[in-house]
Scaffold this motif. Structure first.
Motif, PDB file in Angstrom:
ATOM      1  N   ARG A   1      25.060  58.219  34.895  1.00  0.00           N
ATOM      2  CA  ARG A   1      26.225  57.353  35.107  1.00  0.00           C
ATOM      3  C   ARG A   1      25.927  55.883  34.829  1.00  0.00           C
ATOM      4  O   ARG A   1      26.830  55.116  34.516  1.00  0.00           O
ATOM      5  CB  ARG A   1      26.738  57.507  36.540  1.00  0.00           C
ATOM      6  N   ASP A   2      24.655  55.507  34.949  1.00  0.00           N
ATOM      7  CA  ASP A   2      24.303  54.105  34.750  1.00  0.00           C
ATOM      8  C   ASP A   2      24.071  53.757  33.285  1.00  0.00           C
ATOM      9  O   ASP A   2      24.075  52.570  32.935  1.00  0.00           O
ATOM     10  CB  ASP A   2      23.038  53.778  35.554  1.00  0.00           C
ATOM     11  N   GLU A   3      23.867  54.734  32.446  1.00  0.00           N
ATOM     12  CA  GLU A   3      23.535  54.466  31.041  1.00  0.00           C
ATOM     13  C   GLU A   3      24.541  55.065  30.060  1.00  0.00           C
ATOM     14  O   GLU A   3      24.431  54.819  28.863  1.00  0.00           O
ATOM     15  CB  GLU A   3      22.134  55.019  30.720  1.00  0.00           C
ATOM     16  N   MET A   4      25.509  55.863  30.527  1.00  0.00           N
ATOM     17  CA  MET A   4      26.461  56.487  29.608  1.00  0.00           C
ATOM     18  C   MET A   4      27.421  55.444  29.042  1.00  0.00           C
ATOM     19  O   MET A   4      27.666  54.402  29.642  1.00  0.00           O
ATOM     20  CB  MET A   4      27.231  57.594  30.327  1.00  0.00           C
TER      21      MET A   4
ATOM     22  N   PRO B   1      27.607  62.887  35.091  1.00  0.00           N
ATOM     23  CA  PRO B   1      27.202  61.523  35.500  1.00  0.00           C
ATOM     24  C   PRO B   1      26.136  61.509  36.581  1.00  0.00           C
ATOM     25  O   PRO B   1      25.329  60.580  36.654  1.00  0.00           O
ATOM     26  CB  PRO B   1      28.514  60.902  35.994  1.00  0.00           C
ATOM     27  N   SER B   2      26.096  62.524  37.435  1.00  0.00           N
ATOM     28  CA  SER B   2      25.136  62.554  38.544  1.00  0.00           C
ATOM     29  C   SER B   2      23.765  63.069  38.136  1.00  0.00           C
ATOM     30  O   SER B   2      22.822  63.031  38.928  1.00  0.00           O
ATOM     31  CB  SER B   2      25.679  63.416  39.681  1.00  0.00           C
ATOM     32  N   ASP B   3      23.622  63.576  36.916  1.00  0.00           N
ATOM     33  CA  ASP B   3      22.320  64.065  36.459  1.00  0.00           C
ATOM     34  C   ASP B   3      21.359  62.890  36.278  1.00  0.00           C
ATOM     35  O   ASP B   3      21.762  61.782  35.917  1.00  0.00           O
ATOM     36  CB  ASP B   3      22.465  64.813  35.128  1.00  0.00           C
ATOM     37  N   ASP B   4      20.072  63.148  36.531  1.00  0.00           N
ATOM     38  CA  ASP B   4      19.102  62.084  36.311  1.00  0.00           C
ATOM     39  C   ASP B   4      18.671  62.054  34.849  1.00  0.00           C
ATOM     40  O   ASP B   4      18.888  63.012  34.092  1.00  0.00           O
ATOM     41  CB  ASP B   4      17.897  62.220  37.237  1.00  0.00           C
TER      42      ASP B   4
ATOM     43  N   LYS C   1      35.884  68.590  30.239  1.00  0.00           N
ATOM     44  CA  LYS C   1      36.523  67.289  30.077  1.00  0.00           C
ATOM     45  C   LYS C   1      35.464  66.242  29.755  1.00  0.00           C
ATOM     46  O   LYS C   1      34.667  65.864  30.605  1.00  0.00           O
ATOM     47  CB  LYS C   1      37.278  66.899  31.346  1.00  0.00           C
ATOM     48  N   ILE C   2      35.442  65.779  28.512  1.00  0.00           N
ATOM     49  CA  ILE C   2      34.453  64.787  28.110  1.00  0.00           C
ATOM     50  C   ILE C   2      34.906  63.399  28.552  1.00  0.00           C
ATOM     51  O   ILE C   2      36.062  63.013  28.351  1.00  0.00           O
ATOM     52  CB  ILE C   2      34.221  64.846  26.582  1.00  0.00           C
ATOM     53  N   VAL C   3      33.992  62.654  29.175  1.00  0.00           N
ATOM     54  CA  VAL C   3      34.338  61.333  29.702  1.00  0.00           C
ATOM     55  C   VAL C   3      33.489  60.223  29.081  1.00  0.00           C
ATOM     56  O   VAL C   3      33.860  59.048  29.144  1.00  0.00           O
ATOM     57  CB  VAL C   3      34.191  61.291  31.234  1.00  0.00           C
ATOM     58  N   ALA C   4      32.352  60.588  28.510  1.00  0.00           N
ATOM     59  CA  ALA C   4      31.463  59.563  27.964  1.00  0.00           C
ATOM     60  C   ALA C   4      30.415  60.243  27.100  1.00  0.00           C
ATOM     61  O   ALA C   4      30.425  61.468  26.911  1.00  0.00           O
ATOM     62  CB  ALA C   4      30.804  58.767  29.079  1.00  0.00           C
ATOM     63  N   THR C   5      29.503  59.438  26.594  1.00  0.00           N
ATOM     64  CA  THR C   5      28.400  59.958  25.808  1.00  0.00           C
ATOM     65  C   THR C   5      27.127  59.226  26.200  1.00  0.00           C
ATOM     66  O   THR C   5      27.166  58.079  26.638  1.00  0.00           O
ATOM     67  CB  THR C   5      28.671  59.781  24.302  1.00  0.00           C
ATOM     68  N   LEU C   6      26.004  59.897  26.060  1.00  0.00           N
ATOM     69  CA  LEU C   6      24.704  59.298  26.381  1.00  0.00           C
ATOM     70  C   LEU C   6      23.817  59.394  25.163  1.00  0.00           C
ATOM     71  O   LEU C   6      23.655  60.460  24.577  1.00  0.00           O
ATOM     72  CB  LEU C   6      24.049  60.030  27.553  1.00  0.00           C
ATOM     73  N   ARG C   7      23.207  58.262  24.810  1.00  0.00           N
ATOM     74  CA  ARG C   7      22.325  58.225  23.651  1.00  0.00           C
ATOM     75  C   ARG C   7      20.862  58.260  24.098  1.00  0.00           C
ATOM     76  O   ARG C   7      20.509  57.722  25.147  1.00  0.00           O
ATOM     77  CB  ARG C   7      22.583  56.975  22.824  1.00  0.00           C
TER      78      ARG C   7
END
Length: 652
Positions: free
Chosen positions: A425-428, A502-505, A531-537
């Protein structure tokens, strides 16, 4: 020497000539005798005067010299890379001599540990040693000082490694042992090879006597916990006293004098009484009274700001505890137990083990101090049990308790896997590249050209995530563009890919990136995996890991140091810079930091403002207004902080 200083202090001005004639360096047979001859007003006033001298000295020149020296050395090793100011050695020697010599109830061992550590640190800084080497040299100084004082090379080396450094690695332990041995050789050459406490030849009378020693160990553990908690309780009470910090030591000295009106044996270090207990010369009632009196007197002396150690008081409390128990145990089982002196010897080590949480060091130091081996089995049993009891009832030793009260936990270790402390959640990133399942191939190509993403997430008409199309897949098909145009839609190219919440480390994210060879993963809602809400690189995970490692490096020193300055000490950061908390003077009330312009005027930077009572801390801006009761946590050079401190004390 300590006894001679104590005798000198209590002799008073009228007896000064007689003391000079007799010789100041001669050790008095009963260092408390002069105190018994003084009027009761002087017996209260002299410790108060000592506190009145020590308080301002510590407050103005080196607040690290306040109280016991061992926690400050531990903090310097753990948080400041072993950096200790050179002035500490001289000031600690002076303030401890005044405290103990005027009758303050404290020990000299914590003092010599801090003095030796300071000398080691100063030498290491002059030689430009690296942090690891500097820490080792600090421990060498501590071990050498303790070894020379107690004639105990083995125990001193273990104490420095176990308590000061917390590392028995060969690279650290070897030089500590060498320093301890050399200090002992020099001490024995100058003073002779004598036991610190001569004791009668005690031995275990019966095999069953191990059980009374175990009981004594349990009681010693309770006494050790009582000492830790009484000292902390007294510190809280003095913190609430409406007096300047530099003036509280005088109050503590006066209160110590009140206790000593009834029990003058609590003055100073108290080794004469310890020797009497070891020889079995004190009555049970006297032993019990001295146990309580010393507990109170030491807490008053050190909690109020006096300078001295807790090791000797622990020995005193242990000797009184064991002597008291031994009287009754020997009376009940005269044929199967030793006399009270043997129990005083055993519990002397057991209380030290309970207060320090270091049973091995306690066992060895009692053995070396008394040079008695026959009673070692009982000593070992008592020390181990006292430590178990103490650790069950008190998480911290008497040293780490003080550090924790300053906001410093030197044993707290972050998870070695930094990514486990960071979360998706902090980096997405919001607004992922979403493609309808019915999008034609030409539209998909146009999107690829314009987008900076590497994954294109396909959703159906209801917005539910079906999977993803990778940039590599589109590149592979681009050569068949004409054949696929008008025939293929996005839904035909979709592949099932891993997703995150989002809660995954970020440790899980890193594992998924490695396993899937993707560099971008969809982040879905906690309650709806479609439901897609964001993406993480993957790049964001790598950058977050780098930031966390940097934060840990800083947290090892700066953040803990900011907590430590709340206790009024100056925390040195190296290269001549330090942090310090200074109470805002009346001239600053109602003015903003911009108006005060401390950075331009004095070269210091306000890092934090602690509001009234210290319960709220804020990071200030230029427009923040200083209010009455605020304390400023400032950073700058030592010279700049000295100037600011002088202005604050003057109220300017």
């Amino acid at each position: 020497m300590i006894r001679a200083v104590t005798a000198f202090a209590f002799e008073g001005l009228d007896g000064l000539g007689a003391m000079l004639d007799a010789g100041l360096l001669r050790e008095a047979e009963d260092p408390i005798a002069p105190a018994r001859e003084l009027a009761w007003t002087w017996r209260i006033a002299i410790p108060a005067i000592g506190g009145a001298v020590v308080g301002p000295l510590v407050w103005l020149f080196a607040r690290e010299a306040r109280g016991d020296g061992v926690p400050e050395v531990m903090k310097a090793v753990a948080l400041r890379g072993g950096i200790i100011r050179p002035r500490i050695a001289g000031l600690k020697a002076l303030t401890s001599a005044i405290t103990i010599g005027s009758g303050g109830s404290a020990g000299s061992e914590g003092t010599i540990v801090q003095i030796g550590a300071s000398m080691g640190s100063t030498l290491g800084q002059l030689l430009g040693l690296k942090v690891r080497e500097l820490r080792t040299l600090v421990a060498c100084g501590a071990a050498a000082g303790l070894s020379a004082t107690f004639n105990a090379p083995i125990a001193s080396a273990l104490f420095a490694a176990e308590i000061v450094v917390g590392d028995f690695g060969v690279s650290n332990f070897s030089p500590i042992v060498i320093a301890s041995v050399v200090a002992t050789i020099v001490s024995r050459w100058a003073l002779g090879n004598h036991a610190a406490f001569p004791v009668p030849p005690y031995e275990i009378v019966s095999p069953l006597e191990v059980f009374p020693y175990m009981v004594a160990g349990v009681v010693a553990g309770l006494v050790g916990v009582a000492f830790i908690r009484t000292l902390s309780f007294t510190e809280d009470r003095f913190a609430a006293v409406p007096l300047p910090e530099w003036g509280k030591a005088a109050l503590g000295g006066a209160l110590t004098g009140l206790v000593a009106l009834a029990l003058p044996q609590v003055y100073g270090v108290g080794y004469t009484s310890v020797g009497a207990a070891l020889a079995g010369k004190l009555a049970a009632g006297t032993l019990g009274a001295l146990l309580v009196g010393k507990l109170v007197a030491t807490s008053l002396t050190l909690a109020s700001g006096g300078s001295g150690g807790v090791f000797a008081p622990s020995l005193f409390l242990g000797a009184m505890t064991g002597g008291f128990l031994g009287h009754y145990i020997h009376a009940w089982f005269p044929d199967a137990t030793a006399t009270s002196g043997a129990y005083a010897l055993v519990t002397m080590g057991a209380v030290v083990a309970a207060t320090t949480h270091a049973p091995i060091s306690a066992i060895l130091i009692i053995f070396e101090m008394t040079q008695t081996i026959d009673i070692i089995p009982g000593l070992m049993a008592a020390c181990v049990l006292s430590t178990v009891v103490s650790q069950r009832l008190s998480r911290d030793s008497i040293y780490t308790t003080k550090l924790r009260r300053q906001g410093v936990d030197i044993f707290t270790q972050d998870d070695p896997n930094a990514l486990k402390q960071l979360f998706v959640r902090d980096e997405m990133q919001p607004e992922p590249e979403v493609v309808p399942a019915n999008a034609r191939f030409e539209a998909l190509l146009d999107l690829v050209v314009q987008s900076h993403h590497s994954q294109f997430f396909v959703v159906d008409e209801g917005g539910r995530l079906l999977g993803a199309i990778s940039l590599d897949e589109v590149r592979r098909l681009i050569y068949d563009r004409e054949a696929l145009s008008g025939v293929v839609v996005a839904g035909d190219l979709v592949e099932r890919k891993p997703v995150l919440k989002p809660s995954d480390d970020l440790d899980l994210a890193s594992r998924l990136f490695t396993a899937s060879r993707m560099d971008e993963i969809a982040v879905v809602a906690e309650d709806d995996p479609t439901k897609i809400v964001a993406t993480l690189r993957e790049r964001a995970v790598v950058e977050a890991h780098g930031r966390e490692m940097m934060r840990r490096d800083l947290a090892g020193g700066l953040s803990a140091n900011v907590s430590a300055v709340a206790q009024g000490g100056r925390v040195h950061l190296g290269a001549g810079y330090a942090l310090q908390q200074i109470v805002a003077p009346p001239s600053a009330f109602g003015r903003s930091l911009s108006d005060l312009d401390l950075r331009q005027r004095l070269g210091v930077q306000v890092v934090l403002i602690r509001e009234i009572g210290g319960k709220h801390v804020r990071v200030p801006g230029a427009a923040d207004v200083v209010r009455e009761g605020d304390a400023l946590v400032v950073a700058g050079t030592n010279a700049a902080l000295d100037t600011l401190e002088q202005l604050s004390v003057a109220g300017v």
